[in-house]
Design a protein around this motif. Structure first.
Motif, PDB file in Angstrom:
ATOM      1  N   GLY A  19       0.811  -1.213   0.000  1.00 29.29           N
ATOM      2  CA  GLY A  19       0.000   0.000   0.000  1.00 29.29           C
ATOM      3  C   GLY A  19       0.840   1.257   0.000  1.00 29.29           C
ATOM      4  O   GLY A  19       0.525   2.239  -0.687  1.00 29.29           O
ATOM      5  N   SER A  20       1.932   1.221   0.758  1.00 30.14           N
ATOM      6  CA  SER A  20       2.830   2.372   0.820  1.00 30.14           C
ATOM      7  C   SER A  20       3.459   2.660  -0.544  1.00 30.14           C
ATOM      8  O   SER A  20       3.565   3.811  -0.964  1.00 30.14           O
ATOM      9  N   GLY A  30       2.145   1.867  -3.405  1.00 28.33           N
ATOM     10  CA  GLY A  30       1.081   2.394  -4.250  1.00 28.33           C
ATOM     11  C   GLY A  30       0.906   3.889  -4.047  1.00 28.33           C
ATOM     12  O   GLY A  30       0.766   4.659  -5.014  1.00 28.33           O
ATOM     13  N   ALA A  31       0.927   4.315  -2.785  1.00 26.93           N
ATOM     14  CA  ALA A  31       0.826   5.742  -2.477  1.00 26.93           C
ATOM     15  C   ALA A  31       2.036   6.498  -3.019  1.00 26.93           C
ATOM     16  O   ALA A  31       1.917   7.624  -3.528  1.00 26.93           O
ATOM     17  N   LYS A  70       1.589   7.275   2.541  1.00 23.61           N
ATOM     18  CA  LYS A  70       2.826   6.491   2.418  1.00 23.61           C
ATOM     19  C   LYS A  70       3.496   6.322   3.778  1.00 23.61           C
ATOM     20  O   LYS A  70       3.889   5.207   4.156  1.00 23.61           O
ATOM     21  N   SER A  86      -4.677   1.876   2.442  1.00 19.79           N
ATOM     22  CA  SER A  86      -4.357   1.407   1.100  1.00 19.79           C
ATOM     23  C   SER A  86      -5.482   1.734   0.124  1.00 19.79           C
ATOM     24  O   SER A  86      -5.235   2.053  -1.045  1.00 19.79           O
ATOM     25  N   ALA A  98      -5.029   5.165  -0.888  1.00 21.97           N
ATOM     26  CA  ALA A  98      -3.940   5.220  -1.874  1.00 21.97           C
ATOM     27  C   ALA A  98      -4.449   4.817  -3.257  1.00 21.97           C
ATOM     28  O   ALA A  98      -4.047   5.394  -4.277  1.00 21.97           O
ATOM     29  N   MET A  99      -5.300   3.811  -3.302  1.00 20.54           N
ATOM     30  CA  MET A  99      -5.907   3.403  -4.568  1.00 20.54           C
ATOM     31  C   MET A  99      -6.641   4.565  -5.227  1.00 20.54           C
ATOM     32  O   MET A  99      -6.499   4.814  -6.432  1.00 20.54           O
ATOM     33  N   ALA A 153      -1.648  -0.787  -4.272  1.00 20.02           N
ATOM     34  CA  ALA A 153      -2.521  -0.378  -3.176  1.00 20.02           C
ATOM     35  C   ALA A 153      -3.662  -1.370  -2.987  1.00 20.02           C
ATOM     36  O   ALA A 153      -4.072  -1.648  -1.855  1.00 20.02           O
ATOM     37  N   GLY A 185      -2.518  -4.051  -0.982  1.00 20.55           N
ATOM     38  CA  GLY A 185      -2.511  -3.638   0.420  1.00 20.55           C
ATOM     39  C   GLY A 185      -3.864  -3.811   1.080  1.00 20.55           C
ATOM     40  O   GLY A 185      -3.957  -4.250   2.232  1.00 20.55           O
TER      41      GLY A 185
END
Length: 211
Positions: free
Chosen positions: A27-28, A30-31, A65, A121, A124-125, A150, A153
């Motif tokens: 997820g991080s 992705g961000a 992030k 996450s 972030a998406m 993300a 995540g």
């Protein structure tokens, strides 16, 4: 740790860091990609009408992030705390009661941490999807990978919630958390599908323009 050292640490015969930490890391990343695309686009000729949105995406993605990077360690720490509770003495009835109470407390922490990562996450998406539409077209695949990372995540975080819920004795808490997970994964799946369709169509357009 370096990326290489962290990968080595994950690969060893220890249960943590494990899937929950990796989900938070995904997820991080992705961000991070959402922020990268926004920063690459911001302030360029012709982006004036989008610069405020791009700046917001970049800033919010940085916050997410950092939150998810903390989640990498938080997940490992939550697992270790639960394992410590399992190792408490259980010789007397009182010790057994204390041990079970501490284990339940530890399990709830081990549930809340990955759920928090899953929520972050998903945010972030949304940022990666947004910047895919308004960012530099040459960076659209970076935004696309951001959405996918993300989503991993979200999906990974929820899996870790569900596996720990099976041992929760508080049925009300368990039912509520399952409902939250179900709602979140449905939202994330829908966004992932829509994002994939949008990005695929944009890439086809870019290819056709080159012909």
């Amino acid at each position: 740790m370096t990326v290489s050292d962290f990968a080595d640490e994950v690969s060893r015969d220890t249960p943590a860091p494990g899937g929950g930490s990796i989900a938070a890391l995904a997820g991080s990343l992705g961000a991070s990609l959402a922020s990268m695309v926004a920063n690459l686009t911001h302030g360029k000729e012709g982006t004036e009408s989008r610069d405020d949105a791009l700046a917001r995406i970049a800033e919010n993605a940085q916050i997410i992030k950092e939150q998810l990077m903390c989640g990498v360690d938080d997940d490992t720490n939550a697992f270790n705390a639960f394992m410590e509770a399992r190792r408490l003495p259980q010789t007397t009835p009182q010790e057994k009661e204390i041990r079970l109470q501490k284990m339940q407390e530890g399990l709830k922490i081990a549930i809340e941490v990955p759920f928090s990562s899953a929520l972050a996450s998903y945010e972030a998406m949304k940022l990666a999807r947004e910047v895919a539409a308004i960012g530099n077209p040459n960076s659209i695949t970076d935004a696309a990978v951001g959405v996918q990372m993300a989503f991993a995540g979200v999906r990974g975080g929820i899996w870790n919630v569900l596996i720990n819920l099976k041992d929760i004795t508080d049925s009300k808490y368990s039912d509520e958390m399952r409902k939250k997970c179900s709602m979140l994964i449905e939202l994330a799946k829908a966004l992932n599908d829509e994002s994939s369709s949008f990005i695929d169509s944009k890439i086809i357009e870019l290819i056709q323009k080159k012909k």
